[in-house]
Motif scaffolding. Structure first.
Motif, PDB file in Angstrom:
ATOM      1  N   VAL A  10       0.554   6.863  10.570  1.00  0.00           N
ATOM      2  CA  VAL A  10      -0.809   7.006  10.036  1.00  0.00           C
ATOM      3  C   VAL A  10      -0.725   6.712   8.544  1.00  0.00           C
ATOM      4  CG1 VAL A  10      -2.742   8.592   9.651  1.00  0.00           C
ATOM      5  CG2 VAL A  10      -1.363   8.795  11.736  1.00  0.00           C
ATOM      6  N   CYS A  11      -1.564   5.781   8.083  1.00  0.00           N
ATOM      7  CA  CYS A  11      -1.518   5.406   6.664  1.00  0.00           C
ATOM      8  C   CYS A  11      -2.144   6.508   5.803  1.00  0.00           C
ATOM      9  CB  CYS A  11      -2.263   4.089   6.450  1.00  0.00           C
ATOM     10  SG  CYS A  11      -2.464   3.717   4.706  1.00  0.00           S
ATOM     11  N   THR A  12      -1.382   6.967   4.812  1.00  0.00           N
ATOM     12  CA  THR A  12      -1.908   7.998   3.905  1.00  0.00           C
ATOM     13  C   THR A  12      -1.768   7.547   2.447  1.00  0.00           C
ATOM     14  OG1 THR A  12       0.231   9.090   3.992  1.00  0.00           O
ATOM     15  CG2 THR A  12      -1.490   9.984   5.413  1.00  0.00           C
ATOM     16  N   GLN A  13      -1.789   6.235   2.253  1.00  0.00           N
ATOM     17  CA  GLN A  13      -1.606   5.704   0.892  1.00  0.00           C
ATOM     18  C   GLN A  13      -2.797   6.053  -0.008  1.00  0.00           C
ATOM     19  OE1 GLN A  13       0.950   3.110  -0.311  1.00  0.00           O
ATOM     20  NE2 GLN A  13       0.094   4.130  -2.114  1.00  0.00           N
ATOM     21  N   GLU A  14      -2.529   6.852  -1.036  1.00  0.00           N
ATOM     22  CA  GLU A  14      -3.597   7.188  -1.989  1.00  0.00           C
ATOM     23  C   GLU A  14      -3.800   6.006  -2.932  1.00  0.00           C
ATOM     24  OE1 GLU A  14      -5.297  10.058  -2.063  1.00  0.00           O
ATOM     25  OE2 GLU A  14      -4.061  11.434  -0.865  1.00  0.00           O
ATOM     26  N   LYS A  15      -5.040   5.743  -3.298  1.00  0.00           N
ATOM     27  CA  LYS A  15      -5.333   4.692  -4.281  1.00  0.00           C
ATOM     28  C   LYS A  15      -6.254   5.295  -5.338  1.00  0.00           C
ATOM     29  CE  LYS A  15      -3.862   0.914  -1.837  1.00  0.00           C
ATOM     30  NZ  LYS A  15      -4.302  -0.250  -1.111  1.00  0.00           N
ATOM     31  N   PRO A  16      -6.390   4.638  -6.484  1.00  0.00           N
ATOM     32  CA  PRO A  16      -7.290   5.188  -7.509  1.00  0.00           C
ATOM     33  C   PRO A  16      -8.686   5.422  -6.951  1.00  0.00           C
ATOM     34  CG  PRO A  16      -6.128   3.251  -8.325  1.00  0.00           C
ATOM     35  CD  PRO A  16      -5.800   3.359  -6.878  1.00  0.00           C
ATOM     36  N   CYS A  21      -9.273   3.127   0.557  1.00  0.00           N
ATOM     37  CA  CYS A  21      -7.945   3.487   1.084  1.00  0.00           C
ATOM     38  C   CYS A  21      -8.136   4.453   2.243  1.00  0.00           C
ATOM     39  CB  CYS A  21      -7.055   4.111   0.003  1.00  0.00           C
ATOM     40  SG  CYS A  21      -7.614   5.716  -0.573  1.00  0.00           S
ATOM     41  N   CYS A  22      -7.097   4.585   3.048  1.00  0.00           N
ATOM     42  CA  CYS A  22      -7.212   5.412   4.254  1.00  0.00           C
ATOM     43  C   CYS A  22      -7.502   6.885   3.942  1.00  0.00           C
ATOM     44  CB  CYS A  22      -5.966   5.249   5.114  1.00  0.00           C
ATOM     45  SG  CYS A  22      -5.836   3.573   5.769  1.00  0.00           S
ATOM     46  N   PRO A  23      -6.815   7.501   2.961  1.00  0.00           N
ATOM     47  CA  PRO A  23      -7.145   8.917   2.690  1.00  0.00           C
ATOM     48  C   PRO A  23      -8.606   9.111   2.305  1.00  0.00           C
ATOM     49  CG  PRO A  23      -5.064   8.372   1.654  1.00  0.00           C
ATOM     50  CD  PRO A  23      -5.636   7.071   2.171  1.00  0.00           C
ATOM     51  N   GLY A  53       2.829   4.035   4.042  1.00  0.00           N
ATOM     52  CA  GLY A  53       2.110   3.438   2.924  1.00  0.00           C
ATOM     53  C   GLY A  53       1.111   2.400   3.411  1.00  0.00           C
ATOM     54  N   CYS A  54       0.483   1.739   2.457  1.00  0.00           N
ATOM     55  CA  CYS A  54      -0.624   0.820   2.762  1.00  0.00           C
ATOM     56  C   CYS A  54      -0.229  -0.267   3.762  1.00  0.00           C
ATOM     57  CB  CYS A  54      -1.085   0.183   1.452  1.00  0.00           C
ATOM     58  SG  CYS A  54      -2.468  -0.919   1.696  1.00  0.00           S
ATOM     59  N   LEU A  55      -1.100  -0.484   4.741  1.00  0.00           N
ATOM     60  CA  LEU A  55      -0.871  -1.522   5.743  1.00  0.00           C
ATOM     61  C   LEU A  55      -1.682  -2.766   5.427  1.00  0.00           C
ATOM     62  CD1 LEU A  55      -1.062   0.948   8.734  1.00  0.00           C
ATOM     63  CD2 LEU A  55       0.998  -0.259   7.988  1.00  0.00           C
ATOM     64  N   GLY A  56      -2.381  -2.730   4.308  1.00  0.00           N
ATOM     65  CA  GLY A  56      -3.108  -3.925   3.851  1.00  0.00           C
ATOM     66  C   GLY A  56      -4.506  -4.053   4.434  1.00  0.00           C
ATOM     67  N   LEU A  57      -4.919  -3.113   5.260  1.00  0.00           N
ATOM     68  CA  LEU A  57      -6.244  -3.234   5.889  1.00  0.00           C
ATOM     69  C   LEU A  57      -7.111  -2.038   5.476  1.00  0.00           C
ATOM     70  CD1 LEU A  57      -4.891  -4.484   9.295  1.00  0.00           C
ATOM     71  CD2 LEU A  57      -6.198  -5.817   7.647  1.00  0.00           C
ATOM     72  N   CYS A  58      -7.125  -1.826   4.172  1.00  0.00           N
ATOM     73  CA  CYS A  58      -7.697  -0.597   3.622  1.00  0.00           C
ATOM     74  C   CYS A  58      -9.202  -0.472   3.853  1.00  0.00           C
ATOM     75  CB  CYS A  58      -7.407  -0.520   2.134  1.00  0.00           C
ATOM     76  SG  CYS A  58      -5.808  -1.205   1.718  1.00  0.00           S
ATOM     77  N   ASP A  59      -9.911  -1.607   3.963  1.00  0.00           N
ATOM     78  CA  ASP A  59     -11.359  -1.510   4.203  1.00  0.00           C
ATOM     79  C   ASP A  59     -11.646  -1.001   5.605  1.00  0.00           C
ATOM     80  OD1 ASP A  59     -12.282  -2.538   1.683  1.00  0.00           O
ATOM     81  OD2 ASP A  59     -11.455  -4.459   2.314  1.00  0.00           O
ATOM     82  N   PRO A  62      -9.364   4.842   8.428  1.00  0.00           N
ATOM     83  CA  PRO A  62      -7.937   5.093   8.538  1.00  0.00           C
ATOM     84  C   PRO A  62      -7.256   4.196   9.575  1.00  0.00           C
ATOM     85  CG  PRO A  62      -9.193   7.140   8.743  1.00  0.00           C
ATOM     86  CD  PRO A  62     -10.171   6.028   8.785  1.00  0.00           C
ATOM     87  N   MET A  63      -6.102   3.653   9.170  1.00  0.00           N
ATOM     88  CA  MET A  63      -5.331   2.801  10.067  1.00  0.00           C
ATOM     89  C   MET A  63      -4.220   3.626  10.712  1.00  0.00           C
ATOM     90  SD  MET A  63      -6.525  -0.316   9.924  1.00  0.00           S
ATOM     91  CE  MET A  63      -5.232  -0.988  10.950  1.00  0.00           C
ATOM     92  N   MET A  64      -3.947   3.278  11.973  1.00  0.00           N
ATOM     93  CA  MET A  64      -2.878   3.984  12.705  1.00  0.00           C
ATOM     94  C   MET A  64      -2.158   2.928  13.549  1.00  0.00           C
ATOM     95  SD  MET A  64      -3.545   6.779  15.692  1.00  0.00           S
ATOM     96  CE  MET A  64      -4.029   8.202  14.821  1.00  0.00           C
TER      97      MET A  64
HETATM   98  S1  FES Z   1      -4.550   2.359   2.292  1.00  0.00           S
HETATM   99 FE1  FES Z   1      -4.279   2.427   4.403  1.00  0.00          FE
HETATM  100  S2  FES Z   1      -4.206   0.366   4.946  1.00  0.00           S
HETATM  101 FE2  FES Z   1      -4.305   0.312   2.799  1.00  0.00          FE
END
Ligand code: FES
Ligand SMILES: C[S@@+](CC[C@H](N)C(=O)[O-])C[C@H]1O[C@@H](n2cnc3c(N)ncnc32)[C@H](O)[C@@H]1O
Length: 449
Positions: A10-16, A21-23, A53-59, A62-64
């Protein structure tokens, strides 16, 4: 080869803030539901869950991703998780309506996102924008101050099972407009939830900050609120080299001992285990505070009696904690100054926990010499404290705590392992060793020859 039937990322990459981002779309909540659902279905030993981390599909978060199939689920909502668990993880059937299978579209979306992100980073760099993590460090006082004020006013208790800002303001005797601003900020920190115009405690604030909860940490945290005022004098302390503010707010001693007690209770089990039971019959707990360590030791070692030596203003508080623990027969507390008054003799163990950071190096040398004399042959001294590496720049908690001592004491500081080791050896101790414990502080142990 897969050690588990499935492995879910499960992507939990925090972004500004403001960057998709997924979170920001709720991936931490998804993770929680996933773990509880796996537990409920008896699958937690079959399915390994990892954050990633980020899977590149942030829009589309949440990505899994579920392996070994390599199924990418997007825009997963809490209510979808149950279906993914029962259909896919239990029965092996991919949930088609959530799976993203159009590889060229996924690649195009990921590349488009990557290019946008790189352009943003470049533009910020060219504009000389402060890096986010640096900015966050500089402004970290804002969330901290908001929470401390909420604790000082006991806002979370006032919110109780749900309240309007005006109701909270009335209960805490504060201004309604200002209280609403504070409550909104606390909601942004996820310490409250706001639905319509009503504020509710979250699980965390109900558990740790509310009167009546078993784990209410507010009494101890009031000590942190007091520290704020001292930390405001740091610049002046650095100029003059010592604490400049000795005024104590009302309730200081009680709050300080409550904070020590909470911290000690969390750590005492590990300290007792590290020291070991051995043949300890008689211990001295120097500056024993609430008595939490003495309590843990006498509970673990049959026949052990402990003496606490602490300042006169603390002794009645210690006696009350000991009485509540039902151990008044085995733990006594007496008033005295550990640097000047007789310590006693023939102890098998002398505990010096969270003490040395209050004193100068010379005072610590003297304290350890006195402890040596007060021990029986083969008796141990156990120092617990923040222990710096030789460079004194790590661990961070110990280096920052040194500032806490600068603003709060005449000559205190965190000290390094080589400093403790040399003081112990100078005092005559043999078998000097460091014991690393989980958490920010550790032990230095020496044995009287
Ligand atoms: S932050 Fe989850 S795919 Fe980029
Ligand atoms: C940071 S607290 C540590 C309490 C306890 N040992 C623990 O680890 O939780 C320091 C304690 O040392 C006591 N203390 C400070 N100076 C002292 C002195 N000169 N003699 C005796 N006790 C002292 C304080 O009153 C306080 O209880």
């Amino acid at each position: 080869m897969e050690p588990f039937r499935h492995h879910v990322f499960v992507c939990t990459q925090e972004k500004p803030e403001g960057v998709p981002c997924c979170p920001a779309n709720g991936s931490w909540g998804i993770l929680q539901v996933l773990e509880s659902e796996l537990g409920a279905q008896g699958l937690d030993n079959e399915v390994q869950v990892s954050t990633c981390g980020c899977l590149g599909l942030c829009d589309d978060g949440p990505m899994m991703i579920v392996y070994p199939e390599g199924t990418w689920y997007r825009k997963v909502k809490a209510e979808d998780v149950r279906e993914i668990v029962s259909a896919h993880l239990e029965s092996g059937k991919v949930v088609g309506r959530l799976a993203w299978t159009d590889s060229p579209a996924m690649k195009a979306a990921a590349m488009e996102h990557r290019d946008r992100y790189r352009a943003m980073v470049k533009a910020r760099d060219e504009a000389g924008t402060l890096p986010d993590d640096l900015n966050e460090t500089i402004r970290a006082f804002m969330p901290s101050r908001a929470v401390l004020t909420a604790l000082e006013l006991d806002v979370f208790t006032a919110v109780a099972d749900g309240a309007f800002a005006e109701q909270v303001a009335r209960k805490v005797h504060a201004d309604a407009r200002a209280t609403e601003i504070l409550l909104n900020a606390l909601a942004s920190l996820k310490l409250l939830e706001k639905r319509d115009e009503t504020f509710f405690n979250t699980g965390v604030s109900a558990r740790f900050f509310s009167e009546g909860s078993r784990d209410n940490a507010r009494p101890g945290l009031m000590h942190t609120a007091h520290l704020w005022h001292r930390w405001s004098t740091l610049t002046e302390c650095v100029r003059v080299g010592t604490a400049v503010e000795s005024r104590r707010e009302e309730g200081w001693v009680c709050d300080f001992i409550a904070a020590m007690d909470r911290n000690a209770k969390e750590r005492a089990g590990a300290v007792v285990k590290a020291v070991g039971a051995g043949a300890i019959r008689h211990m001295l707990d120097l500056g024993g505070g609430s008595g939490a360590y003495s309590i843990a030791f006498v509970r673990a070692i049959p026949g052990l009696k402990s003496e606490i030596l602490d300042l006169g203003e603390v002794v009645p508080l210690a006696q009350e904690y000991i009485r509540k623990a039902g151990l008044a027969e085995r733990i006594t507390a007496r008033a005295g100054d550990m640097l000047r008054d007789p310590l006693g003799e023939n102890y098998d163990l002398i505990l010096i926990s969270a003490i040395c950071h209050m004193f100068s190096a010379e005072q610590n040398r003297e304290l350890l010499r006195r402890a040596y004399k007060a021990l029986a042959p083969k008796g141990q001294v156990v120092v617990q404290d923040f222990i710096l590496e030789a460079s004194k720049t790590a661990p961070r908690a110990a280096a920052l705590f040194s500032l806490n001592m600068l603003v709060g004491t005449e000559a205190g500081s965190s000290y390094s392992e080589p400093e403790y080791a040399s003081w112990l050896r100078e005092a005559g101790f043999a078998d000097v060793r460091r014991v690393r414990l989980p958490g920010p502080s550790g032990l230095m142990i020496g044995v009287r020859a």
